[in-house]
Design an enzyme around this catalytic site. Sequence first.
Site, PDB file in Angstrom:
ATOM      1  N   ASP A 126     -11.347   5.265   9.018  1.00 31.48           N
ATOM      2  CA  ASP A 126     -10.487   6.381   9.414  1.00 31.48           C
ATOM      3  C   ASP A 126     -10.902   7.615   8.611  1.00 31.48           C
ATOM      4  O   ASP A 126     -10.924   7.566   7.383  1.00 31.48           O
ATOM      5  CB  ASP A 126      -9.024   6.029   9.112  1.00 31.48           C
ATOM      6  CG  ASP A 126      -8.047   7.070   9.638  1.00 31.48           C
ATOM      7  OD1 ASP A 126      -8.489   8.207   9.907  1.00 31.48           O
ATOM      8  OD2 ASP A 126      -6.857   6.756   9.779  1.00 31.48           O
ATOM      9  N   CYS A 151      26.848   5.319   9.583  1.00 32.34           N
ATOM     10  CA  CYS A 151      25.735   6.247   9.825  1.00 32.34           C
ATOM     11  C   CYS A 151      25.407   6.224  11.317  1.00 32.34           C
ATOM     12  O   CYS A 151      24.748   5.297  11.806  1.00 32.34           O
ATOM     13  CB  CYS A 151      24.510   5.848   8.994  1.00 32.34           C
ATOM     14  SG  CYS A 151      23.028   6.814   9.371  1.00 32.34           S
TER      15      CYS A 151
END
EC number: 3.6.-.-
Length: 340
Positions: A63, A280
């Site tokens: 990469d 949440c």
Amino acid sequence: MSTAVINTDDDQLEPTLQSILDQKSLRWIFVGGKGGVGKTTTSCSLAIQLAKVRRSVLLISTDPAHNLSDAFSQKFGKEARLINGFENLSAMEIDPNGSIQELMGQAEEGEGPAAGMGGMMQDLAFAIPGIDEAMSFAEVLKQVKSLSYETIIFDTAPTGHTLRFLQFPTVLEKALAKVSQLSTQFGPMLNGLLGANGSLPNGQNLGEMMEKLEGLRETISEVNGQFKDENLTTFVCVCIPEFLSLYETERMIQELSSYHIDTHCIVVNQLLFPKKGSDCDQCNARRKMQKKYLEQIEELYDEFNVVKMPLLVEEVRGKERLEKFSEMLITPYVPPAGGL
């Protein structure tokens, strides 16, 4: 070494990468997926686990972002280097777009009216899409083969570039044909420009150039044959439970299948496990979305080892955190009570 399983269904495969550790014949392991899904963390963690059961392991990053150095907090380059704290685990970061001059051992151009002929020949010969990358990859394989590591893990580039190496033998064959064609076409003109040793003005010998290309083509063709042997090679797909990542994973698996490359493991990263009674709203909404895509993954890939990895509070960097994360590839993560 744990082989714990949290799923008790007889028809469900173990949700770990234990099968890769157990398959002693594996020499090449690729880890790939869409950008930002945790490929490097997964490949580093898998390498750590493999180092426990293999004589020697090499981790290679193809990469261009080169995240191995960041992951281990240690600088790596194009030469294999032992990772700090390990005796049998090395890493290297290669440039998939290495220059033709460097790969071919190109000499500096000379001076005079004919000095540009070598460069022109080189430009014409290598005006083939992907030739830089193909030659660079072939050089790496050549080096890796001579180092005799028991297992090599590739931390690959994002999905679009992951399988490009399978086309490299064809690319190198095109380059060989082009050089041969040019040497025939421009033969008379070259005779007046060649040096006493049969070289071009910039020091490059056409015969040596073709010999080098042929050697690289043979190397990459041989290794590509190994890539298609399920006893020697496997591909680990990494994704997150979102639409685009799932889409990319399916596309990649289809492409791997068309090239006859084995893949039977999927690592699903960044899973949320809200605690029971959590207020949440964003966490619960996201978990609901993730659950939908996770169910699709399990339905689509019921013959795969699907590993579920949690989203952690801290960034996974450094040897200690990577080792801790790697344990969850082998021993399935158990969410807190109430986490679904």
